[in-house]
Design an enzyme around this catalytic site. Structure first.
Site, PDB file in Angstrom:
ATOM      1  N   CYS A 184       0.861  -1.195   0.000  1.00  0.00           N
ATOM      2  CA  CYS A 184       0.000   0.000   0.000  1.00  0.00           C
ATOM      3  C   CYS A 184       0.895   1.242   0.000  1.00  0.00           C
ATOM      4  O   CYS A 184       1.701   1.414  -0.908  1.00  0.00           O
ATOM      5  CB  CYS A 184      -0.948  -0.061   1.199  1.00  0.00           C
ATOM      6  SG  CYS A 184      -2.129   1.296   1.317  1.00  0.00           S
ATOM      7  N   ASP A 194      -9.228  -3.090  -7.171  1.00  0.00           N
ATOM      8  CA  ASP A 194      -8.539  -2.196  -6.245  1.00  0.00           C
ATOM      9  C   ASP A 194      -8.978  -0.766  -6.497  1.00  0.00           C
ATOM     10  O   ASP A 194      -8.678  -0.184  -7.545  1.00  0.00           O
ATOM     11  CB  ASP A 194      -7.022  -2.335  -6.424  1.00  0.00           C
ATOM     12  CG  ASP A 194      -6.226  -1.690  -5.316  1.00  0.00           C
ATOM     13  OD1 ASP A 194      -6.686  -0.685  -4.759  1.00  0.00           O
ATOM     14  OD2 ASP A 194      -5.130  -2.193  -5.006  1.00  0.00           O
ATOM     15  N   HIS A 231      -7.746  -4.579  -2.697  1.00  0.00           N
ATOM     16  CA  HIS A 231      -6.586  -3.935  -2.089  1.00  0.00           C
ATOM     17  C   HIS A 231      -6.264  -4.572  -0.733  1.00  0.00           C
ATOM     18  O   HIS A 231      -7.161  -4.867   0.051  1.00  0.00           O
ATOM     19  CB  HIS A 231      -6.875  -2.441  -1.905  1.00  0.00           C
ATOM     20  CG  HIS A 231      -5.686  -1.632  -1.509  1.00  0.00           C
ATOM     21  ND1 HIS A 231      -4.724  -1.234  -2.414  1.00  0.00           N
ATOM     22  CD2 HIS A 231      -5.301  -1.128  -0.307  1.00  0.00           C
ATOM     23  CE1 HIS A 231      -3.807  -0.525  -1.790  1.00  0.00           C
ATOM     24  NE2 HIS A 231      -4.131  -0.445  -0.507  1.00  0.00           N
TER      25      HIS A 231
END
Length: 225
Positions: free
Chosen positions: A113, A161, A193
């Site tokens: 991330c 995502d 995600h």
């Protein structure tokens, strides 16, 4: 946990991180946190690297702060001082290379991330980084100078995502291709995600996470020796 918290120097300032060493030593890998902070999941990833024969260091970019819900995590991410983050990364690379348990003159970097984008930044600003793994990296204020990336890039992405969507992935691949940078991208069908985070059952996908982990270990094993 098999590792320990340590202190290291970053351009004259002390910073902290979680260091986990392979038994008998091994190539070094910098592990970069998600927007939650240096939580147990990231420490566990460092421990998994150690078990796989690497020496791993996970720097603490939030100076001990940890977010437990997305609003706080988002605020901490956006408040991140990018200049300081670069100092932390340089210091972490130097500390890892100086450790007796680290083999070789280059280290790898992996991030998730927010950390995925910071991993790309690290690879583009530290010639001692020999390979970079980016898990669905995103941060609006981090703009790596991709022309300076010296090692190969492994990209791991989710099909569904909302943060790092297919357009972002395609544009990144195109940019690296234009610059002649070696890269290998994988997008996992049906995932969202943060699918690698096994502390978040709502998004964790074990099959995809296990496959991605195998690719990461093989990638660093190949390029870091």
């Amino acid at each position: 946990m098999r590792g320990e918290m340590i202190e290291f120097d970053g351009n004259g300032r002390p910073f902290q991180g979680y260091l986990s060493k392979a038994e008998g030593g091994g190539p070094g890998v910098i592990v970069i946190q998600e927007w939650w902070g240096l939580v147990d999941h990231i420490k566990n990833v460092a421990d998994r690297f150690a078990a796989a024969g690497f020496t791993a260091l996970a720097p603490d970019f939030y100076h001990g702060q940890i977010a437990e819900e997305p609003d706080t995590a988002g605020k901490l991410m956006m408040a991140l001082n990018i200049g300081e983050a670069e100092k932390i990364l340089r210091g972490a690379v130097a500390r890892l290379l100086a450790d007796p348990s680290t083999r070789g003159d280059k280290v790898g970097v992996i991030g998730f991330c927010m950390g995925g984008q910071l991993a790309l930044l690290a690879a583009a600003t530290n010639p001692q980084i020999g390979a970079c793994a980016n898990f669905y990296g995103i941060h609006p204020n981090v703009n790596p100078p991709f022309e300076n990336v010296s090692g190969p890039v492994l990209g791991i992405f989710a099909e569904n995502d909302d943060f790092t969507n297919a357009t972002i992935v395609s544009n990144l691949s195109q940019r690296l291709t234009e610059l002649g940078k070696s890269h290998e991208f994988h997008t996992y069908p049906g995932t969202t995600h943060a699918f690698f985070n096994d502390d978040r059952p709502a998004v964790y996908d074990q099959r995809a996470a296990d496959d991605a982990w195998g690719k990461v270990v093989a990638f660093f094993g190949k390029h870091l020796g």
